[in-house]
Write an enzyme that holds these catalytic residues in place. Structure first.
Site, PDB file in Angstrom:
ATOM      1  N   GLY A 199       0.588   3.554   4.669  1.00  0.00           N
ATOM      2  CA  GLY A 199       1.561   2.493   4.358  1.00  0.00           C
ATOM      3  C   GLY A 199       2.968   3.066   4.289  1.00  0.00           C
ATOM      4  O   GLY A 199       3.915   2.501   4.857  1.00  0.00           O
ATOM      5  N   ASN A 242     -17.733  10.412   5.901  1.00  0.00           N
ATOM      6  CA  ASN A 242     -17.219  10.383   4.520  1.00  0.00           C
ATOM      7  C   ASN A 242     -18.267  10.650   3.430  1.00  0.00           C
ATOM      8  O   ASN A 242     -18.020  11.468   2.544  1.00  0.00           O
ATOM      9  CB  ASN A 242     -16.488   9.056   4.269  1.00  0.00           C
ATOM     10  N   GLY A 262       0.864  -1.193   0.000  1.00  0.00           N
ATOM     11  CA  GLY A 262       0.000   0.000   0.000  1.00  0.00           C
ATOM     12  C   GLY A 262       0.885   1.222   0.000  1.00  0.00           C
ATOM     13  O   GLY A 262       1.590   1.471   0.980  1.00  0.00           O
ATOM     14  N   LYS A 306     -15.058   2.565  14.309  1.00  0.00           N
ATOM     15  CA  LYS A 306     -14.412   3.320  13.223  1.00  0.00           C
ATOM     16  C   LYS A 306     -15.304   3.333  11.983  1.00  0.00           C
ATOM     17  O   LYS A 306     -15.416   4.347  11.295  1.00  0.00           O
ATOM     18  CB  LYS A 306     -13.043   2.712  12.913  1.00  0.00           C
TER      19      LYS A 306
HETATM   20  O1  PAF Z   1     -11.514   8.323   5.879  1.00  0.00           O
HETATM   21  C1  PAF Z   1     -11.087   9.365   6.411  1.00  0.00           C
HETATM   22  O2  PAF Z   1     -10.837  10.388   5.792  1.00  0.00           O
HETATM   23  C2  PAF Z   1     -10.782   9.344   7.895  1.00  0.00           C
HETATM   24  O3  PAF Z   1     -10.903   8.032   8.355  1.00  0.00           O
HETATM   25  C3  PAF Z   1     -11.653  10.284   8.730  1.00  0.00           C
HETATM   26  C4  PAF Z   1     -11.724   9.777  10.132  1.00  0.00           C
HETATM   27  C5  PAF Z   1     -13.041  10.453   8.186  1.00  0.00           C
HETATM   28  C6  PAF Z   1     -10.983  11.628   8.837  1.00  0.00           C
HETATM   29  O4  PAF Z   1     -10.858  12.312   7.630  1.00  0.00           O
END
Ligand code: PAF
Length: 298
Positions: A16, A185, A11, A177
């Site tokens: 990575g 996102n 990665g 998470k």
């Molecule tokens: O995917 C991402 O960008 C990150 O995991 C997060 C926590 C949303 C912060 O930008």
């Protein structure tokens, strides 16, 4: 005695590359695995981290028992494992994976002793440089709980990029998470905004509904999460990363596939399979997929 087996870092993204440099800095052997379909593979690759520059050896396949650290996109996990399985050295190697979201077929794809690494360290690529933007913490735990912590792996990863905690029940942390990513996102893509701006666009009712559907599905899988805690955690990340462009927004902007199928898409499809309804996640999945042209789980 320290086990001198090599680390194979897979990665070439920010995390990575960060881990490769940090492992090399504690003086353990590190190689980078490049994609085997690349026509020309140089023997070495230069990584720049802040003011440091480092040349690391590259290989195109796994040939010797290794600690494999793969920080990849969710859609790269299955092809990667299928490729690793073709190497005899895989059986004696330890796989450590880190990716956003969940795969529907993790239990068939992974061995019980394979490890998940979950982190709050933030890194991004700025032109040809890696920037370690946010110092966080990480957790390591097995695909199937009830395994002993692999001492050498723990010790070396903890020295390279501390702090690191062993967590036998890593699934719970992965669900947390997953929830944070599902709550942030897709909105950054739909509203083309930085993390800190999403709460101007998302209603509290919609945010709560997304979290509620995740909590219900997690409970179906035996994981207890609280909606209020998920929302607090997501709000904390929104504030702590206010100026960041989420990984999904970056993928979208650079016309790469996004991980939506493995985030809200995973919640929607796994809920449907369990006979649960997840309309908010289903809608976010469809809206982002319509924008990006993602086609559903691969
Ligand atoms: O995917 C991402 O960008 C990150 O995991 C997060 C926590 C949303 C912060 O930008």
């Amino acid at each position: 005695m320290t086990d001198k087996r090599p680390w194979l870092v897979i990665g070439q993204g920010a995390i990575g590359s960060l881990m490769a440099v940090k492992l090399a800095a504690i003086d353990v052997p590190v190689q980078l695995k490049l994609r085997s379909e690349n026509d020309v593979i140089d023997d070495e690759q230069l990584i720049r981290l802040g003011s440091q520059s480092l040349r690391l050896a590259t290989v195109d396949k796994l040939t010797t028992p290794s600690w494999i650290f793969a920080a990849v996109k969710a859609y790269q996990v299955a092809p990667l494992i299928r490729e690793l399985r073709t190497s005899k050295a895989y059986e004696a190697s330890t796989l450590i994976v880190s990716y956003n979201g969940m795969l529907r077929d993790e239990t068939t794809l992974m061995r019980g002793s394979d490890l998940h690494w979950v982190t709050t360290h933030g890194a991004y690529r700025d032109a040809d440089k890696i920037v370690h933007a946010g110092h966080g913490q990480s957790w390591l735990g097995p695909q199937q709980s009830g395994q002993n912590a692999p001492h050498e792996v723990m010790e070396q990863l903890a020295r390279a990029l501390p702090p690191l905690t062993w967590e036998d029940d890593i699934a719970r942390r992965r669900w947390q998470k997953l929830a944070v990513n599902c709550l942030i996102n897709p909105f950054t893509v739909l509203h083309k905004c930085r993390n800190g701006e999403i709460l101007q666009h998302v209603t509290p009712e919609l945010w709560r509904q997304v979290a509620y559907e995740i909590q219900v599905l997690a409970q179906y899988h035996g994981i207890e999460l609280a909606v209020a805690t998920l929302l607090q955690q997501a709000e904390h990340v929104v504030q702590a990363t206010a100026n960041n462009r989420s990984s999904m927004l970056q993928d979208y902007s650079q016309r790469r596939p996004t991980e939506i199928d493995y985030l809200n898409g995973f919640i929607a499809s796994a809920s449907a399979e369990a006979g649960l309804s997840a309309p908010a996640n289903q809608q976010l999945w469809q809206q982002v997929a319509a924008l990006t042209g993602d086609l559903g789980p691969r």
